[in-house]
Design a protein around this motif. Structure first.
Motif, short mmCIF file in Angstrom:
data_model
loop_
_atom_site.label_atom_id
_atom_site.label_comp_id
_atom_site.label_asym_id
_atom_site.label_seq_id
_atom_site.Cartn_x
_atom_site.Cartn_y
_atom_site.Cartn_z
N GLU A 84 0.52 -1.28 0.28
CA GLU A 84 0.24 0.09 0.41
C GLU A 84 1.15 1.26 -0.14
OE1 GLU A 84 -1.59 0.81 4.46
OE2 GLU A 84 -1.68 -1.60 4.30
N PRO A 85 0.31 2.37 -0.62
CA PRO A 85 1.17 3.60 -0.74
C PRO A 85 1.42 4.54 0.76
CG PRO A 85 -1.09 4.03 -1.37
CD PRO A 85 -0.80 2.42 -1.08
N ASP B 296 0.76 4.37 -8.64
CA ASP B 296 -1.03 3.75 -9.18
C ASP B 296 -1.73 3.02 -9.31
OD1 ASP B 296 0.38 1.35 -10.09
OD2 ASP B 296 1.32 2.34 -11.89
N THR C 79 -0.94 -0.20 -8.84
CA THR C 79 -0.58 -1.62 -8.84
C THR C 79 -0.75 -2.93 -8.35
OG1 THR C 79 1.01 -0.36 -10.96
CG2 THR C 79 1.25 -2.90 -10.03
N CYS D 264 4.64 4.95 -3.63
CA CYS D 264 4.77 4.00 -3.67
C CYS D 264 5.62 3.31 -3.03
CB CYS D 264 5.13 2.91 -5.05
SG CYS D 264 5.15 1.74 -4.73
N GLY D 265 4.77 2.33 -2.19
CA GLY D 265 5.49 1.56 -1.25
C GLY D 265 5.62 0.35 -1.40
N CYS D 266 4.76 -0.22 -2.51
CA CYS D 266 5.37 -1.73 -2.86
C CYS D 266 5.99 -1.70 -4.10
CB CYS D 266 3.67 -2.63 -3.83
SG CYS D 266 3.11 -2.03 -5.44
FE1 FES Z 1 0.51 1.20 -4.90
FE2 FES Z 1 2.67 0.27 -5.16
S1 FES Z 1 2.09 1.15 -3.41
S2 FES Z 1 1.40 0.83 -6.67
#
Ligand code: FES
Ligand code: FES
Length: 79
Positions: free
Chosen positions: A10-11, A73, A75, A61-63
């Motif tokens: 999650e972001p 975005d 993803t 972005c955390g992932c």
């Molecule tokens: Fe949402 Fe990476 S945390 S795309």
């Protein structure tokens, strides 16, 4: 390492300050997510530098899989 480590799926919501430059961690190894702490030094990854245009909350972005780095975005929802 060929793929970044998923720091979280999650972001990170962060309050940024207009004119300040941020260093987003692309490798996922940093202990100070979502920002680079130098842990990428043994990898081929580099941080993404980004300058805030306004003082506001943004979603980094955390992932580490986003196509629109350094921001989320969506993803992560398919991981
Ligand atoms: Fe949402 Fe990476 S945390 S795309
Ligand atoms: Fe991940 Fe620097 S620690 S890019």
């Amino acid at each position: 390492m060929n793929a970044p480590r998923i720091a979280q799926k999650e972001p990170y919501a962060c309050e940024v300050v207009e004119g300040k430059i941020y260093s987003w961690c692309s490798c996922g190894l940093s202990e100070t997510q979502p920002f680079c702490d130098g842990s990428h030094s043994e990898t081929d990854f580099s941080p993404v530098m980004w300058k805030a245009k306004a003082t506001e909350t943004v979603y980094f972005c955390g992932c580490k899989q986003s196509k629109g780095t350094p921001f989320c975005d969506g993803t992560h929802s398919s991981l």
